[in-house]
Write a protein that holds these residues in place. Structure first.
Motif, PDB file in Angstrom:
ATOM      1  N   GLY A  97      56.430-104.050 -58.270  1.00 40.32           N
ATOM      2  CA  GLY A  97      56.205-102.920 -58.930  1.00 40.32           C
ATOM      3  C   GLY A  97      55.048-102.990 -60.161  1.00 40.32           C
ATOM      4  O   GLY A  97      53.706-103.297 -59.946  1.00 40.32           O
ATOM      5  N   PHE A 118      55.775-106.013 -53.372  1.00 39.98           N
ATOM      6  CA  PHE A 118      56.126-104.622 -53.349  1.00 39.98           C
ATOM      7  C   PHE A 118      55.773-103.635 -54.320  1.00 39.98           C
ATOM      8  O   PHE A 118      55.809-104.426 -55.345  1.00 39.98           O
ATOM      9  CB  PHE A 118      57.327-104.554 -52.114  1.00 39.98           C
ATOM     10  N   TYR A 119      55.990-102.606 -54.161  1.00 42.31           N
ATOM     11  CA  TYR A 119      55.235-101.627 -55.199  1.00 42.31           C
ATOM     12  C   TYR A 119      56.338 -99.953 -54.886  1.00 42.31           C
ATOM     13  O   TYR A 119      55.095 -99.467 -54.644  1.00 42.31           O
ATOM     14  CB  TYR A 119      53.853-101.549 -55.076  1.00 42.31           C
ATOM     15  N   PRO A 120      57.556 -99.985 -55.543  1.00 40.61           N
ATOM     16  CA  PRO A 120      58.048 -98.888 -54.790  1.00 40.61           C
ATOM     17  C   PRO A 120      57.828 -97.007 -55.516  1.00 40.61           C
ATOM     18  O   PRO A 120      58.869 -96.927 -55.599  1.00 40.61           O
ATOM     19  CB  PRO A 120      59.233 -99.478 -54.564  1.00 40.61           C
ATOM     20  N   MET A 122      56.687 -94.374 -54.458  1.00 39.08           N
ATOM     21  CA  MET A 122      56.534 -93.489 -54.200  1.00 39.08           C
ATOM     22  C   MET A 122      58.696 -93.425 -53.836  1.00 39.08           C
ATOM     23  O   MET A 122      58.744 -92.274 -54.079  1.00 39.08           O
ATOM     24  CB  MET A 122      56.225 -93.615 -52.382  1.00 39.08           C
ATOM     25  N   LYS A 123      59.522 -94.712 -53.485  1.00 39.79           N
ATOM     26  CA  LYS A 123      60.817 -94.582 -54.116  1.00 39.79           C
ATOM     27  C   LYS A 123      61.690 -94.471 -55.157  1.00 39.79           C
ATOM     28  O   LYS A 123      61.918 -93.029 -54.969  1.00 39.79           O
ATOM     29  CB  LYS A 123      61.658 -95.575 -53.381  1.00 39.79           C
ATOM     30  N   LEU A 149      52.359 -98.748 -50.978  1.00 42.40           N
ATOM     31  CA  LEU A 149      52.177 -97.070 -51.994  1.00 42.40           C
ATOM     32  C   LEU A 149      53.094 -96.049 -51.731  1.00 42.40           C
ATOM     33  O   LEU A 149      54.006 -95.608 -51.409  1.00 42.40           O
ATOM     34  CB  LEU A 149      51.373 -97.040 -52.524  1.00 42.40           C
ATOM     35  N   GLY A 152      55.828 -97.837 -48.343  1.00 41.16           N
ATOM     36  CA  GLY A 152      57.309 -98.696 -49.121  1.00 41.16           C
ATOM     37  C   GLY A 152      57.450-100.129 -48.964  1.00 41.16           C
ATOM     38  O   GLY A 152      58.883-100.616 -48.852  1.00 41.16           O
ATOM     39  N   GLN A 153      56.625-100.183 -47.917  1.00 40.46           N
ATOM     40  CA  GLN A 153      57.133-102.045 -47.303  1.00 40.46           C
ATOM     41  C   GLN A 153      56.922-103.192 -48.484  1.00 40.46           C
ATOM     42  O   GLN A 153      55.823-102.893 -49.375  1.00 40.46           O
ATOM     43  CB  GLN A 153      56.363-102.128 -46.553  1.00 40.46           C
ATOM     44  N   LYS A 154      57.831-103.883 -48.529  1.00 41.92           N
ATOM     45  CA  LYS A 154      57.622-105.500 -48.453  1.00 41.92           C
ATOM     46  C   LYS A 154      57.144-106.553 -47.840  1.00 41.92           C
ATOM     47  O   LYS A 154      57.701-106.818 -46.860  1.00 41.92           O
ATOM     48  CB  LYS A 154      59.482-105.959 -49.163  1.00 41.92           C
TER      49      LYS A 154
END
Length: 202
Positions: A97, A118-120, A122-123, A149, A152-154
């Motif tokens: 985040g 990860f940087y969710p 979009m979700k 971004l 949403g991939q970890k």
């Protein structure tokens, strides 16, 4: 929940809220901003956390109250990026985040094995802070920035190292000694010399 240790020019800021995955409250984020802004006096600034997660970004309740889009995130990353000293993000675990911004703003990123980034946004329906996408793209390229971004991939840190997002992966018991070893030359240099080299790279 944010501690600061100073040893000469070596400053170590620690996020210490492991029971909440080191998620940040407004007060914690404000404190990190203050440390980053004061670190113009440091030779090296290291950021790390306690537990298995570096930071999950905004505390859930605080995020719902508006912290997820607070200008404090941009203030923090901007202050780190503007520092004339060497800055190191020592990831003791997963980076998620809004906390991604402070890591992207650092000069170096080292990590323990097995962590993810990860940087969710979009979700969750948020935009990332303005400086985060260009800093991310500068490190990993536009497509991989979109992988994080937009898709949403970890991303495991082992893969992120290949991408250029992580600079070194070290065992957990060597994380802080590695950060210190990376700091040694900057600690031994004149501040204006270190600042000049950093300026040339920019």
């Amino acid at each position: 929940m944010i501690s600061l240790e100073k040893e000469g020019g070596y400053w170590l800021a620690v996020i210490d809220r492991p029971e909440k995955a080191n998620s940040l409250t407004p007060e914690m984020l404000e404190r990190l901003c203050e440390i980053a802004e004061a670190a113009v006096e440091a030779r090296v600034l290291v950021l790390t956390g306690v537990g298995k997660v570096f930071s999950a970004g905004a505390d859930l309740e605080a995020a719902r109250a508006g912290l997820a889009t607070s200008p404090l995130w941009e203030r923090l990353s901007g202050a780190i990026a503007a520092l004339p000293c060497l800055t190191i993000c020592a990831l003791n675990g997963t980076l998620a985040g809004g906390a991604m911004g402070m890591a992207l703003a650092c000069d170096l990123r080292i990590s323990v094995p097995g962590a993810k980034v990860f940087y969710p946004v979009m979700k969750l329906g948020f935009l990332p802070q303005p400086s985060d996408p260009p800093r991310l793209a500068a490190l990993v390229g536009p497509a991989r920035a979109k992988m994080i971004l937009m898709a949403g991939q970890k991303v495991p840190v082992e893969e992120a190292q290949v991408w250029g997002l992580i600079d070194r992966i070290v065992p957990p018991d060597h994380l802080m000694s590695t950060a210190r070893a990376l700091a040694e030359d900057a600690l031994g240099a004149a501040p204006d010399h270190a600042a000049a080299i950093k300026g040339l790279i920019r």
